[in-house]
Design a protein around this motif. Structure first.
Motif, short mmCIF file in Angstrom:
data_model
loop_
_atom_site.label_atom_id
_atom_site.label_comp_id
_atom_site.label_asym_id
_atom_site.label_seq_id
_atom_site.Cartn_x
_atom_site.Cartn_y
_atom_site.Cartn_z
N SER A 276 1.78 1.39 -9.51
CA SER A 276 1.86 -0.05 -9.27
C SER A 276 1.82 -0.33 -7.76
CB SER A 276 3.14 -0.62 -9.87
OG SER A 276 4.28 -0.17 -9.14
N ARG A 277 1.60 -1.58 -7.41
CA ARG A 277 1.56 -1.95 -6.00
C ARG A 277 2.90 -1.66 -5.32
NH1 ARG A 277 2.96 -6.10 -2.62
NH2 ARG A 277 1.54 -6.52 -0.87
N ASP A 278 4.00 -2.10 -5.94
CA ASP A 278 5.32 -1.88 -5.34
C ASP A 278 5.64 -0.40 -5.23
OD1 ASP A 278 5.69 -4.58 -5.09
OD2 ASP A 278 6.98 -4.79 -6.86
N GLY A 279 5.27 0.37 -6.28
CA GLY A 279 5.53 1.80 -6.24
C GLY A 279 4.72 2.50 -5.17
N PHE A 280 3.45 2.12 -5.04
CA PHE A 280 2.58 2.74 -4.03
C PHE A 280 3.08 2.45 -2.62
CE2 PHE A 280 -1.30 2.57 -1.34
CZ PHE A 280 -1.67 3.90 -1.46
N ILE A 281 3.48 1.20 -2.36
CA ILE A 281 3.99 0.85 -1.04
C ILE A 281 5.27 1.62 -0.74
CG2 ILE A 281 5.01 -1.03 0.31
CD1 ILE A 281 3.01 -2.91 -1.01
N ALA A 282 6.15 1.73 -1.73
CA ALA A 282 7.42 2.45 -1.52
C ALA A 282 7.16 3.91 -1.20
CB ALA A 282 8.29 2.33 -2.77
N LEU A 283 6.20 4.54 -1.88
CA LEU A 283 5.88 5.94 -1.61
C LEU A 283 5.31 6.10 -0.20
CD1 LEU A 283 4.32 6.95 -5.04
CD2 LEU A 283 6.48 7.79 -4.08
#
Length: 287
Positions: free
Chosen positions: A130-137
């Motif tokens: 997801s967008r939020d998950g990708f940014i967090a990683l």
């Protein structure tokens, strides 16, 4: 123990110890490595794996780790899965990241033990795709640059204010390290308020000065701001933070050259020359 599958990749349970829950990693019927979980607390487990370093090792490790993460959260009821990957195993660090584990820091190795990258995923982290998950990683794994804000404060005679510091022999410009989420200008105002007990007004940015690594310090970017011209008597109103500042001094060019850090001497000389670029790189100072 259950068999875990993802298309042609199959994790088959192995007979192990009471400490580990393990699987062999098989791709199209060929054994390509192992992966195992170990209980750390009631709500957390650690994962370790070995799928080699040859062709296809990265996607195999990624898929295996992802399968085990899903199993740990959905079937075992844990809330945290962590891994400690030797820093030299860059491929496995990348595999864990692609599988959705965030980089949390470095666990230093004692004696002959290697330093290890600490990575983890929580049950309620957003999906990695997801967008939020990708940014967090990305935020967890991208490099950070130390940012320092310093202020150029002068009196009517052109003297520069320097701080005599408790933790090094050389004097330096007022300022300090910018905190996470804080702008360089706001950070400078805060540092001077905390360390000198006065409020300053930031006029303009004079330059960004990159400092190479020196005397054990990592490299850093200094934002040098103009703080204007003030009455030298301002020092009489200051309340110095005793753990960091011994005194403040008004210094002419000779005094700067005698007492300031090498980086400050070089930077202030460039300011005095009057041809200061927006961005510059400081030369490496002698040890």
């Amino acid at each position: 123990m259950v068999t875990l599958t993802d298309d042609g990749l199959v994790l088959e349970p192995t007979t192990g110890s009471d400490e580990f829950t393990g699987w062999s990693v098989n791709v199209d019927g060929e054994r390509r490595g192992t992966i195992a979980l170990r209980e750390e607390t009631r709500s957390s487990v650690s994962v370790r794996w070995n799928t080699g370093t040859g062709d296809g090792a990265l996607p195999i490790a990624t898929r295996a780790v992802r399968l085990v993460l899903e199993h740990a959260f959905a079937s075992l009821g844990v809330r945290r899965v962590e891994a400690r990957v030797p820093v030299e195993r860059a491929g496995d660090v990348r595999a864990a990241s692609i599988a959705g584990m965030r980089r949390e820091g470095i666990v230093r190795g004692a004696a002959d033990e290697p330093d290890r990258v600490l990575m983890a995923r929580l049950v309620d982290d957003p999906p990695a795709a997801s967008r939020d998950g990708f940014i967090a990683l990305l935020n967890a794994g991208l490099p950070t640059k130390r940012v320092i804000s310093q202020g150029l404060l002068r009196d009517p005679d052109g003297r520069v204010m320097l701080c005599e510091l408790t933790y090094k022999s050389e004097w330096d410009l007022p300022g300090g390290v910018v905190e996470v989420g804080e702008s360089p200008a706001v950070g400078l105002v805060r540092e001077i308020s905390e360390e000198l007990g006065v409020d300053v007004s930031v006029k303009s940015l004079l330059t960004v000065n990159w400092l190479p690594a020196w005397r054990g310090w990592d490299d850093a970017c200094i934002f040098l701001f103009d703080l204007g011209v003030v009455d030298p008597a301002i020092t009489e109103t200051m309340t110095l933070q005793p753990t960091e500042i011994r005194s403040v001094q008004w210094c002419d060019a000779d005094r700067v050259a005698e007492r300031a850090t090498g980086a400050a001497v070089e930077l202030l000389a460039a300011v005095a020359d009057g041809d200061l670029p927006t961005y510059r790189e400081a030369p490496l100072q002698p040890e």
